[in-house]
Design an enzyme around this catalytic site. Structure first.
Site, PDB file in Angstrom:
ATOM      1  N   GLU A  39      -2.499  10.752   3.079  1.00 15.81           N
ATOM      2  CA  GLU A  39      -3.743  10.882   4.008  1.00 15.81           C
ATOM      3  C   GLU A  39      -3.425  12.389   4.420  1.00 15.81           C
ATOM      4  O   GLU A  39      -2.505  12.715   5.107  1.00 15.81           O
ATOM      5  CB  GLU A  39      -3.619   9.807   5.165  1.00 15.81           C
TER       6      GLU A  39
ATOM      7  N   GLU B 146       0.689  -1.088   0.085  1.00 19.88           N
ATOM      8  CA  GLU B 146       0.001   0.084   0.074  1.00 19.88           C
ATOM      9  C   GLU B 146       0.815   1.198   0.158  1.00 19.88           C
ATOM     10  O   GLU B 146       2.214   1.391   0.679  1.00 19.88           O
ATOM     11  CB  GLU B 146      -1.083   0.260   1.145  1.00 19.88           C
TER      12      GLU B 146
ATOM     13  N   ASP C 209       0.303   5.469   0.460  1.00 17.82           N
ATOM     14  CA  ASP C 209      -0.665   6.242   1.180  1.00 17.82           C
ATOM     15  C   ASP C 209      -0.367   7.560   1.203  1.00 17.82           C
ATOM     16  O   ASP C 209       0.909   8.196   1.576  1.00 17.82           O
ATOM     17  CB  ASP C 209      -1.021   5.852   2.580  1.00 17.82           C
TER      18      ASP C 209
END
Length: 295
Positions: A112, A108, A110
């Site tokens: 955010e 993953e 990311d």
């Protein structure tokens, strides 16, 4: 894999010359949302398509969060999204833009965006999971108001490194250290996701500041759904996506940062970084191995 049309030359970010061949670092031309994405969360009132699908709004209210995902999976490439974040009091909200393999021991990548009270800066948190191992958070303040206009957030991902960028400014590099026994996202294809949700248990001041529903609806707006990446079709994609001719992102020029990019990265780290897991001695009594290799 999204291919470049000659008319897209004007969209190129920069030219890179390798030997006798010229390669252009370009983003694939933005397309309408429905061509490459589908809604994964929220009601019809929580995902709004505007301008024929060239603009999409994710809405968070007390009825539902919202989100979308790419129809295809990718292994290496350039993924970019232009986002205008939730304005005013966004405390407790999390706007996520990420890639994930959706598998056991998943990979993953990311972005955010952690909301805050009106007038306080947004925090951008990045993280990398490799073979299910995460805990590699970095946090920065942005050097502009991300709610006032659209800004580009992108990833260049190849077998050597992963570069996180904001408006073509590198903010993070994650190197492939498999030779030292560390996992790296190199075998699992990933979809592209984005979501807007209530993260007030942790997102703002460690969860001390909660989401104020009287300020709902909370809206994040998206444009530029650009993908220039190796599209996964079957197990044969593993080898073909890693070859140098599968896309410009695999060329030698993108296996390291040039001096200009290194300077920009250093500028971000010195002026805007507020948290780096590598220096969190309370959380990690022993410096993580990838941090040692990075230094």
């Amino acid at each position: 894999m999204a291919r470049l049309h000659p008319s897209m030359v004007a969209m190129c970010i920069a030219g890179v010359v390798l030997g006798s061949l010229s390669f252009l670092q370009c983003s694939a031309q933005p397309v309408a949302f429905d061509q490459n994405y589908l809604v994964t969360g929220g009601t019809d009132n929580n995902v709004k398509k505007l301008d024929g699908g060239k603009t999409v709004q994710l809405v968070l209210n007390q009825d539902s969060a919202s989100g979308f995902a790419s129809k295809s999976k990718y292994l290496f490439g350039h993924i970019s999204m232009s986002i205008k974040l939730v304005p005013d009091d966004s405390a407790g909200t999390v706007t996520a833009f990420y890639m994930s393999s959706e598998s056991p021991n998943h990979d993953e990548l990311d972005f955010e965006f952690l909301g805050n009270s009106s007038g306080e800066p947004y925090i951008l948190q990045t993280n990398v999971f490799a073979s299910g191992i995460g805990n590699r958070e970095q946090r920065i303040y942005l050097w502009f108001d991300p709610t006032a206009d659209f800004h580009s957030y992108s990833v260049i991902w190849n077998p050597q490194q992963i570069i996180f960028k904001v408006d073509d400014v590198p903010i993070r590099v994650f190197k492939n250290n498999q030779a030292s026994g560390l996992p790296y996202p190199s075998t699992q294809p990933m979809r592209i996701f984005s979501s807007l949700w209530n993260g007030d248990s942790w997102a703002t001041r460690g969860g001390l500041q909660k989401l104020n529903w009287t300020h709902a609806p909370f809206i994040a707006t998206y444009q530029g759904f650009s993908v220039d990446a190796c599209q996964w079709s079957d197990s044969g994609s593993l080898e073909s996506c890693a070859t140098s001719n599968s896309g410009w992102w695999n060329n030698a020029a993108f296996q390291t940062l040039d001096s200009d990019s290194q300077s920009k990265l250093k500028w971000v780290q010195q002026n805007y970084m507020i948290y780096d897991y590598c220096t969190d001695t309370k959380r990690f009594t022993t410096t993580p191995t990838d941090c040692t290799l990075r230094s």
